[in-house]
Design a protein around this motif. Structure first.
Motif, mmCIF file in Angstrom:
data_model
loop_
_atom_site.group_PDB
_atom_site.id
_atom_site.type_symbol
_atom_site.label_atom_id
_atom_site.label_comp_id
_atom_site.label_asym_id
_atom_site.label_seq_id
_atom_site.Cartn_x
_atom_site.Cartn_y
_atom_site.Cartn_z
ATOM 1 N N GLU A 144 0.838 -1.674 0.015
ATOM 2 C CA GLU A 144 -0.281 0.067 0.534
ATOM 3 C C GLU A 144 0.766 1.199 -0.122
ATOM 4 O OE1 GLU A 144 -2.711 0.252 3.257
ATOM 5 O OE2 GLU A 144 -4.014 -1.432 2.418
ATOM 6 N N LYS A 145 2.111 0.588 0.308
ATOM 7 C CA LYS A 145 2.992 1.897 0.232
ATOM 8 C C LYS A 145 4.313 2.271 0.768
ATOM 9 C CE LYS A 145 2.964 2.559 5.689
ATOM 10 N NZ LYS A 145 2.511 3.844 6.814
ATOM 11 N N LEU A 159 4.499 11.038 -11.518
ATOM 12 C CA LEU A 159 3.237 9.595 -11.476
ATOM 13 C C LEU A 159 2.753 10.882 -10.614
ATOM 14 C CD1 LEU A 159 6.251 6.899 -9.423
ATOM 15 C CD2 LEU A 159 4.091 7.127 -12.013
ATOM 16 N N SER A 160 1.903 11.709 -10.276
ATOM 17 C CA SER A 160 1.072 12.560 -10.063
ATOM 18 C C SER A 160 0.745 13.451 -10.834
ATOM 19 C CB SER A 160 1.405 13.238 -8.818
ATOM 20 O OG SER A 160 1.652 14.047 -9.210
ATOM 21 N N GLY A 205 -6.763 9.641 -16.721
ATOM 22 C CA GLY A 205 -7.498 10.239 -15.922
ATOM 23 C C GLY A 205 -7.825 11.122 -14.598
ATOM 24 N N ASN A 206 -6.902 11.875 -14.718
ATOM 25 C CA ASN A 206 -6.839 13.636 -13.865
ATOM 26 C C ASN A 206 -6.415 12.920 -12.369
ATOM 27 O OD1 ASN A 206 -7.143 16.277 -13.744
ATOM 28 N ND2 ASN A 206 -9.339 16.207 -13.801
ATOM 29 N N VAL A 207 -6.748 11.666 -12.019
ATOM 30 C CA VAL A 207 -5.865 11.984 -10.447
ATOM 31 C C VAL A 207 -4.605 10.967 -10.420
ATOM 32 C CG1 VAL A 207 -6.376 9.768 -8.301
ATOM 33 C CG2 VAL A 207 -8.844 10.715 -10.580
ATOM 34 N N PRO A 208 -3.927 11.125 -9.261
ATOM 35 C CA PRO A 208 -2.484 11.035 -9.215
ATOM 36 C C PRO A 208 -2.369 9.085 -9.229
ATOM 37 C CG PRO A 208 -3.242 12.310 -7.859
ATOM 38 C CD PRO A 208 -4.111 12.169 -8.442
ATOM 39 N N PHE A 215 -0.267 4.743 -3.299
ATOM 40 C CA PHE A 215 -0.803 4.306 -4.102
ATOM 41 C C PHE A 215 -1.986 5.048 -4.025
ATOM 42 C CE2 PHE A 215 0.689 0.297 -6.312
ATOM 43 C CZ PHE A 215 1.317 1.163 -7.053
ATOM 44 N N SER A 216 -2.801 5.396 -5.181
ATOM 45 C CA SER A 216 -4.125 5.996 -5.181
ATOM 46 C C SER A 216 -4.790 4.948 -5.126
ATOM 47 C CB SER A 216 -4.838 7.151 -6.621
ATOM 48 O OG SER A 216 -5.055 5.641 -7.838
#
Length: 949
Positions: A699-700, A729-730, A748-751, A762-763
């Motif tokens: 997760e991180k 990556l962002s 996708g407009n999402v980091p 990770f988002s």
């Protein structure tokens, strides 16, 4: 602009006094020349020849096997009126009479014979307009010395009044004075007493053993076959280039298996008989255990049976044999198994093991050969590998332009009268004589485009006292055997044919392959080339002469010769323009022939959906499943980057869907795949890929572990790079308007990743997508895995890798800029500490905007460059460029706009301060500032030839 005199002084000081305080120059600096994987001594000699005004060589030993590529260069020089002198001798009798005869064929070469006792010199001197270049060392003019051996040569450039040059010239003049001219009468006298150098007894013993013991590649294939047998596999396929010992490999495999009864199946009786003898040599045992199942010979009860498909497929023959009669069956030329006769036999028998062997599994009839053998590819020995392993006779390929009358060039639609015209025949014969062959007499196979052409040309060659005969598919097997024997025993010099000899018929003594037809496919080209590559006593090389007309398929030639299936146009351009070597085989094109290939390449769309589909289907047939990008990378077929560059494809999942595969992705998942494919797959900086890879299953990731990972992979790391990775990556880096949307919105407009404190996360949307959709996860992982594999082609410890290609967006990212400002960048952008400069060297049209800028390269070292207009010395942009302390200039060059969006990185450059001045350019005489850019890394020969020659 620096004079040659100044450049020479700096180069000599750099090479002999202090490499750090003086500017070097790749062309002028003293340097050691040797053979390695990338560079060959021959490449240096070749380039010096192509740029010389005249030359004098003093070389003791000359081998016939290096004269073909030399003759091609000399023919190019002859067109420019350039000639040279060669001084050689008779020391140790190394030079054969035939070598001297071949040298006499070169009209612009004056040959002298030194009468000095023990003449053993190895010096190459090239005259240029303002200077001389000398290469002296250990290398004679032999194939091994110039392409392979560990040889050292010192290359020095100097003015004519340099002391060293004077001494060498004086020595050359002295040797020239005491030498005599080479004449035909001298060669006759020399030949009366000349004896060839005898090979060592050890060499002869080793040669005898080669037919009994498996070679390195055969051992690997046998190990893989044994592993498949142990895993209870029932079938397997071996792909082995023509002449690499397929039959012996089969015999070794059967010997290890020890079947109770064995069947060898082939399509010609002649091959069946030869194979029987080969198997007997390897397996041994009782002679009466070996038999034939061909024609009227039905040895049903033999242990080792060698049969033809024509005989075995007969109902009355099959009725005599039980389905389990043979526990091991080997099918030669296995690409034929889709034919009804083969299928009939396969349906009848149920052996414990079925082995297929072929040189060309890729079928043009769309039949899947791999499927027949349960997708068990035991081993693959391709032409390039076989040459590198010395399993075949080396070749010298020369691509020459076909005969031209005025503006009329031979094409696919040329009339028969043009193909067999007297002047064309004379031209062809002159080329065949000039480039020659290994041995005392020509034994050539000529491939034509039409049967009438083959018959008429054979008649005309015979009339010209070069006995020839045509063979077509209308001729009986008996006649084919008779004509082949005539060639082998010297009654004929040439056989003319139309595709008949593509496979199955071997004439090991062939010493010339002649292509007088359009290349229909790379498969056929390799089949035809392979006819001459079988080893034969006394055959040291094969001359391959390809007459290139104005054919649309000329682009297939470098693809076939280099085994290049990448569909990478830039790579094919390099292979068409630069000399290529495979072990000691050489690939050479005349300038006109090279241009015809480039013209053909320009007209073909290698990455069209049609071409990609074909490549996809070929690899799918090989694997038995839908291939991923990493499969294309691993198997050396279409370059994965070709899919990424294709504007019709958002990502590889999009391609799979177009191929009929069931791929279900959400809009967000598709956007993410598009981002990693279009931006990261190329591997030009591995940092982002390594971070994404380290996330999988987590997760991180802590910043400390990421830094440790980068350092472990030898990646350059600093705060600016880490911040750049964050912005990429962002997706902040892509938050730049392009039409109505930004690239960030398209992705996708999402980091994908966000930095929070000392951790990368990770988002949640990406984590959910990876968890919910296995297809998406597989495709995502595939891009990362492939990108990291491709990143190995770059130096990860540097921003940019010298002589690799980058587009403007790559440069923005690798310079760690916060946004992608490539769209408005055009020719350059002055940054705070770093300035990228993009130069298109050759202008396609005077009407184009950049055609006003006359960039010129001086001495491979200094490039004249101009700012945009209007600019003055006191313009803010120019002052920042000239006065910023430690400003780093990155130079990127492409040859022309036709080369696409990518530029070759030529390293950093310094501005020559005294060359800066305002100039007026263009029809409107607008102001610009011109200056010389001095390369810190002077160009190597290959990149110079590619971009500037």
């Amino acid at each position: 602009m620096k004079t040659v005199d100044n450049v020479l002084k700096e180069a000599i000081l750099n090479g002999l006094y202090d490499k750090d305080k003086n500017n070097g120059n790749e062309f002028f600096s003293p340097q050691l020349v040797s053979n390695d994987q990338e560079n060959k001594i021959w490449f240096t000699l070749r380039q010096e020849l192509l740029s010389t005004t005249s030359f004098t060589w003093a070389v003791a030993f000359i081998s016939e096997n290096m004269l073909v590529p030399f003759k091609l260069v000399m023919s190019e020089l002859a067109k420019k009126g350039i000639s040279g002198t060669l001084i050689t001798g008779t020391y140790l009798g190394f030079n054969s009479p035939k070598v001297f005869k071949e040298l006499m064929k070169i009209p612009n070469l004056k040959v002298r014979i030194s009468e000095e006792a023990g003449f053993h010199a190895k010096g190459y001197i090239f005259n240029h307009e303002d200077y001389q270049t000398i290469l002296i060392g250990s290398a004679n003019f032999t194939r091994s010395a110039l392409l392979k051996n560990c040889e050292w040569g010192l290359k020095v450039t100097s003015h004519e009044n340099g002391q060293l040059v004077q001494e060498v010239n004086n020595q050359i003049q002295s040797t020239f004075t005491t030498s005599i001219p080479l004449t035909n009468s001298w060669i006759r006298e020399y030949g009366k007493n000349w004896q060839p150098i005898k090979k060592t007894a050890m060499h002869l013993v080793n040669n005898q053993k080669e037919n009994i013991l498996p070679n390195k590649m055969q051992k690997a294939a046998l190990n893989n076959l044994a592993a498949l047998v142990n895993e209870n596999a029932k079938r397997a396929l071996v792909v082995s280039a023509t002449g690499t010992g397929k039959t012996y490999l089969g015999a070794f495999a059967v010997r290890e298996y020890q079947p109770k009864k064995f069947l060898y199946l082939v399509h010609r009786e002649q091959i069946a008989k030869k194979s029987l003898e080969s198997f007997y040599k390897v397996i041994g045992g009782k002679r009466e255990d070996y038999g034939l199942l061909t024609g009227n010979k039905h040895d049903f009860n033999k242990k080792y049976l060698f049969g033809t498909i024509q005989t075995l497929s007969q109902d009355k023959v099959l009725a005599e044999l039980e389905p389990k009669e043979f526990d091991y069956i080997l099918i030669d030329e296995a690409h034929r198994v889709a034919a009804p006769t083969y299928q009939k036999i396969l349906e009848h028998f149920t052996p414990k093991f079925l082995l297929g062997m072929t040189a060309t599994p890729e079928r043009m009839d769309k039949q899947n050969i791999y499927e027949v053998f349960d997708y068990h590819l035991a081993y693959e020995i391709r032409l390039k590998d076989a040459l590198n392993e010395q399993m075949l006779t080396p070749f010298h390929y020369v691509g020459v332009e076909d005969y031209t009358v005025g503006d009329e060039i031979i094409t696919e639609t040329s009339k028969l009268k043009d193909l067999v015209a007297e002047k064309r025949v004379d031209y062809v014969l002159k080329q065949l004589d000039y480039y020659g062959y290994c041995g005392k007499k020509a034994k050539g196979l000529v491939f034509c485009s039409r049967q009438e052409e083959a018959r008429k040309l054979a008649e005309l060659f015979t009339q010209a006292e070069h006995p020839a005969q045509a063979l077509t598919n209308e001729d009986s097997q008996k006649k084919r055997v008779e004509v082949t024997k005539k060639l082998e025993n010297g009654e004929l010099e040439y056989i003319f044919t139309v595709d008949l000899f593509n496979e199955g018929i071997d004439i090991p003594s062939l010493n010339q392959i002649v292509m007088l037809r359009n290349t229909q496919s790379s498969i056929i080209f390799i089949q035809q080339l392979g006819r001459g590559l079988r080893k034969f006593p006394g055959k040291d090389y094969v001359t391959v002469i390809d007459f290139l007309g104005n054919y649309k398929n000329n682009y297939l030639i470098p693809i076939a010769l280099n085994g290049d299936k990448s569909r990478d146009k830039d790579k094919l351009v390099r292979e068409s323009k630069l000399p290529q070597v495979i072990d000691v085989s050489t690939i050479n094109f005349t300038e006109v022939a090279s241009q015809r290939i480039l013209d053909s390449l320009e007209k073909i769309k290698l990455d069209s959906m049609r071409e990609l589909k074909k490549s996809y289907e070929d690899l799918k047939a090989k694997l038995g499943r839908a291939p991923l990008l990493y499969d294309f990378y691993q198997y050396g077929t279409t370059a994965p980057t070709v899919f990424a560059k294709n504007h019709l494809l958002a990502h590889y999942g999009d391609f799979l869907k177009k191929m009929g595969e069931n791929v279900e992705l959400t809009d967000y998942q598709s956007s993410v795949l598009s981002f990693v494919t279009k931006e990261l797959l190329f591997g030009k900086r591995p940092h982002e890929l390594l971070l994404l890879e380290s996330y999988l299953g987590k997760e991180k990731v802590s910043e400390a572990s990421y830094l440790q990972l980068l350092e472990g992979k030898n990646c350059y790391v600093n705060d600016a790079v880490l911040e750049s990775v964050d912005k990429v990556l962002s997706l902040e880096f892509f938050d730049v308007k392009q039409g109505k949307t930004t690239k960030k919105e398209q992705y996708g407009n999402v980091p994908l990743v966000e930095k929070r404190g000392k951790y990368y996360l990770f988002s949640s949307q990406l984590l959910q997508a990876l968890s919910d959709n296995q297809q998406f996860k597989d495709l995502f992982n595939d891009v990362i895995k492939t990108g990291l594999a491709l990143s190995k082609e770059y130096n990860s410890d540097q921003q940019f890798t010298l002589y690799k290609q980058y587009d403007r967006k790559d440069v923005c990212r690798l310079l760690n800029w916060p946004k992608d400002v490539s769209a408005p960048m055009y020719g350059y952008r002055v940054g705070e500490k770093e300035t990228p400069i993009f130069i298109t060297y050759q202008k396609d049209s005077k009407k184009k905007r950049n055609a006003r800028y006359h960039n010129t390269l001086e001495n491979g070292h200094s490039l004249r460059w101009y700012t945009r207009t209007p600019r003055h010395i006191d313009s803010d942009e120019v002052k920042r460029l000239l006065n910023t302390k430690d400003m780093k200039l990155h130079l990127f060059v492409k040859q022309s706009d036709a080369a696409g969006k990518e530029f070759y990185y030529l390293g950093t450059a310094d501005i020559q301060k005294d060359s800066v001045k305002e100039e007026k350019i263009g029809l409107k005489q607008k102001s610009t500032v011109g200056m010389n850019l001095i390369l810190k890394h002077p160009l190597n020969q290959a990149i110079y030839d590619l971009l500037f020659s």
